[in-house]
Design an enzyme around this catalytic site. Structure first.
Site, mmCIF file in Angstrom:
data_model
loop_
_atom_site.group_PDB
_atom_site.id
_atom_site.type_symbol
_atom_site.label_atom_id
_atom_site.label_comp_id
_atom_site.label_asym_id
_atom_site.label_seq_id
_atom_site.Cartn_x
_atom_site.Cartn_y
_atom_site.Cartn_z
ATOM 1 N N LYS A 1 -19.060 1.391 -11.900
ATOM 2 C CA LYS A 1 -18.885 2.717 -12.494
ATOM 3 C C LYS A 1 -18.071 2.660 -13.799
ATOM 4 O O LYS A 1 -17.986 3.647 -14.527
ATOM 5 C CB LYS A 1 -18.237 3.665 -11.488
ATOM 6 C CG LYS A 1 -19.150 3.958 -10.295
ATOM 7 C CD LYS A 1 -18.458 4.749 -9.216
ATOM 8 C CE LYS A 1 -19.416 5.048 -8.071
ATOM 9 N NZ LYS A 1 -19.921 3.824 -7.399
ATOM 10 N N SER B 1 -17.327 -0.073 3.576
ATOM 11 C CA SER B 1 -15.964 0.050 3.058
ATOM 12 C C SER B 1 -15.539 1.516 3.035
ATOM 13 O O SER B 1 -16.345 2.425 3.254
ATOM 14 C CB SER B 1 -15.874 -0.532 1.649
ATOM 15 O OG SER B 1 -16.669 0.229 0.755
ATOM 16 N N ALA C 1 -6.269 -4.063 -5.964
ATOM 17 C CA ALA C 1 -7.393 -3.212 -5.546
ATOM 18 C C ALA C 1 -6.976 -1.750 -5.405
ATOM 19 O O ALA C 1 -7.820 -0.897 -5.116
ATOM 20 C CB ALA C 1 -7.960 -3.716 -4.221
ATOM 21 N N ASN D 1 -21.207 -1.145 -4.686
ATOM 22 C CA ASN D 1 -20.742 -0.622 -3.402
ATOM 23 C C ASN D 1 -20.691 -1.709 -2.331
ATOM 24 O O ASN D 1 -21.563 -2.569 -2.264
ATOM 25 C CB ASN D 1 -21.675 0.495 -2.937
ATOM 26 C CG ASN D 1 -21.692 1.665 -3.902
ATOM 27 O OD1 ASN D 1 -20.859 2.549 -3.839
ATOM 28 N ND2 ASN D 1 -22.640 1.655 -4.836
ATOM 29 N N ASP E 1 0.848 -1.189 0.000
ATOM 30 C CA ASP E 1 0.000 0.000 0.000
ATOM 31 C C ASP E 1 0.882 1.237 0.000
ATOM 32 O O ASP E 1 2.000 1.211 0.516
ATOM 33 C CB ASP E 1 -0.915 0.010 1.233
ATOM 34 C CG ASP E 1 -2.169 0.863 1.043
ATOM 35 O OD1 ASP E 1 -2.050 1.979 0.485
ATOM 36 O OD2 ASP E 1 -3.246 0.427 1.457
ATOM 37 N N ARG F 1 -23.357 15.160 -7.554
ATOM 38 C CA ARG F 1 -22.047 15.793 -7.677
ATOM 39 C C ARG F 1 -21.436 15.466 -9.033
ATOM 40 O O ARG F 1 -21.925 14.602 -9.758
ATOM 41 C CB ARG F 1 -21.141 15.318 -6.536
ATOM 42 C CG ARG F 1 -21.635 15.722 -5.166
ATOM 43 C CD ARG F 1 -20.856 15.055 -4.048
ATOM 44 N NE ARG F 1 -20.996 13.605 -4.073
ATOM 45 C CZ ARG F 1 -20.413 12.794 -3.194
ATOM 46 N NH1 ARG F 1 -19.640 13.294 -2.235
ATOM 47 N NH2 ARG F 1 -20.591 11.487 -3.269
ATOM 48 N N GLU G 1 -21.297 11.909 -11.010
ATOM 49 C CA GLU G 1 -22.217 10.925 -10.440
ATOM 50 C C GLU G 1 -23.413 10.698 -11.367
ATOM 51 O O GLU G 1 -23.886 11.609 -12.043
ATOM 52 C CB GLU G 1 -22.709 11.386 -9.064
ATOM 53 C CG GLU G 1 -21.659 11.308 -7.984
ATOM 54 C CD GLU G 1 -22.221 11.624 -6.606
ATOM 55 O OE1 GLU G 1 -21.783 10.986 -5.639
ATOM 56 O OE2 GLU G 1 -23.083 12.512 -6.506
ATOM 57 N N SER H 1 -12.640 -4.279 -10.030
ATOM 58 C CA SER H 1 -13.245 -3.202 -10.814
ATOM 59 C C SER H 1 -14.546 -2.735 -10.156
ATOM 60 O O SER H 1 -14.812 -3.043 -8.999
ATOM 61 C CB SER H 1 -13.466 -3.658 -12.260
ATOM 62 O OG SER H 1 -13.798 -2.546 -13.076
#
Length: 302
Positions: A101, A145, A55, A141, A5, A238, A241, A98
């Site tokens: 979106k 998370s 990820a 979603n 990370d 927003r 979106e 993935s």
């Protein structure tokens, strides 16, 4: 088990949690940036992984919209760096995480994740025998998370409101962390009968949920009344979106697999050499912070 990370605190938290789980599994926590191709190569050479779950991405739609060059460098260029390392160092399977979106994308984040899918798909059509099996898993979603609306609603309810919802008609697909993790692991192990080069596995997420209904239910779960004890405020969509997400493109023709809850989408491929050239142009535009060029290239490639 190697955890990689670029976020120091997140990596520390993950390693701390793993340390509290009784296991004789050896593990390492590695600070590295997927954008740094040379560093990624060194890590793969040292670790020699068999299975890679990718990820790492910027996932926040409005922030990616405001910083498109950053989203490109991490989500697109970073993903290509991981794919190339997997091929070079003989990884058995790479799983790209993935998002819904990426389907008919209306945002920089969505387009960037679609390009990552496209790169994995292109490897199936480049005529080169590949030791690495590339799999993309697409879902919506995950409740609770990072970036999920649920922790935000919990915080707003605890503060006495208002709970903010973008639009009263907005819907999203949701599943629990446990469901998502189990299905991703199962997709990574799907046999060759359900895997063709360029496969995108799509998790069956059931029916979409109205965000307003979710907000109202969460208010009721703490013993309060929506619109009476806690106000609901509609703030408007927003940048980037959509009102509704879908899990597949109309040309992908979802078909069931042997594993319940996992569907397979037909590949839509682009020649690897052509895609590499476009990615190079996109990387240079992002490094120059030439935002008009970045947006133009994103639209052109997708």
């Amino acid at each position: 088990l190697t955890s990689l990370d670029n976020g120091e605190h997140a990596l520390y938290q993950i390693d701390l949690e793993l340390n509290t789980t009784p296991s004789d599994l050896s593990r390492r926590a590695i600070l590295a940036d997927v954008r740094d191709e040379e560093r990624v190569g060194h890590v793969f050479a040292d670790e020699a992984p068999d299975l890679v779950f990718h990820a790492a991405a910027f996932k926040h739609v409005p922030l990616s919209e405001q910083n498109p060059h950053e989203a490109v460098l991490t989500n697109v260029v970073g993903s290509r760096n991981i794919v190339r390392a997997c091929r070079h160092y003989g990884v058995g399977t790479m799983v790209l995480i993935s998002t819904d979106k990426a389907v008919n994308p209306a945002s920089v984040m969505g387009v960037s994740k679609r390009l990552a899918e496209m790169y994995c798909q292109a490897l199936g059509g480049d005529g080169v025998a590949d030791a690495t099996r590339f799999v993309a898993v697409r879902f919506g979603n995950v409740l609770g998370s990072t970036g999920s609306v649920v922790p935000l609603f919990q915080k707003q309810i605890a503060a006495g409101g208002p709970v903010t919802v973008t639009d009263q008609h907005t819907t999203r697909f949701f599943m629990t962390t446990r469901e998502a993790v189990e299905l991703v692991l199962q997709a990574s192990a799907m046999d060759s009968g359900d895997h063709v080069p360029g496969t995108v596995f799509v998790l069956d997420m059931g029916d979409p949920v109205r965000i307003e209904d979710l907000a109202r239910q969460m208010i009721r779960l703490v013993g309060l009344q929506p619109d009476k004890d806690i106000a609901i405020q509609f703030t408007g969509l927003r940048a980037g979106e959509k009102l509704h997400e879908v899990l597949s493109h109309q040309a992908e023709g979802l078909v069931p697999t042997a594993q319940q809850g996992i569907l397979r989408a037909a590949p839509r491929t682009m020649p690897l050499a052509e895609l590499d050239l476009e990615f190079d142009r996109l990387r240079e535009a992002a490094r120059r912070e030439d935002l008009p060029a970045v947006i133009r290239l994103l639209k052109q490639i997708v």
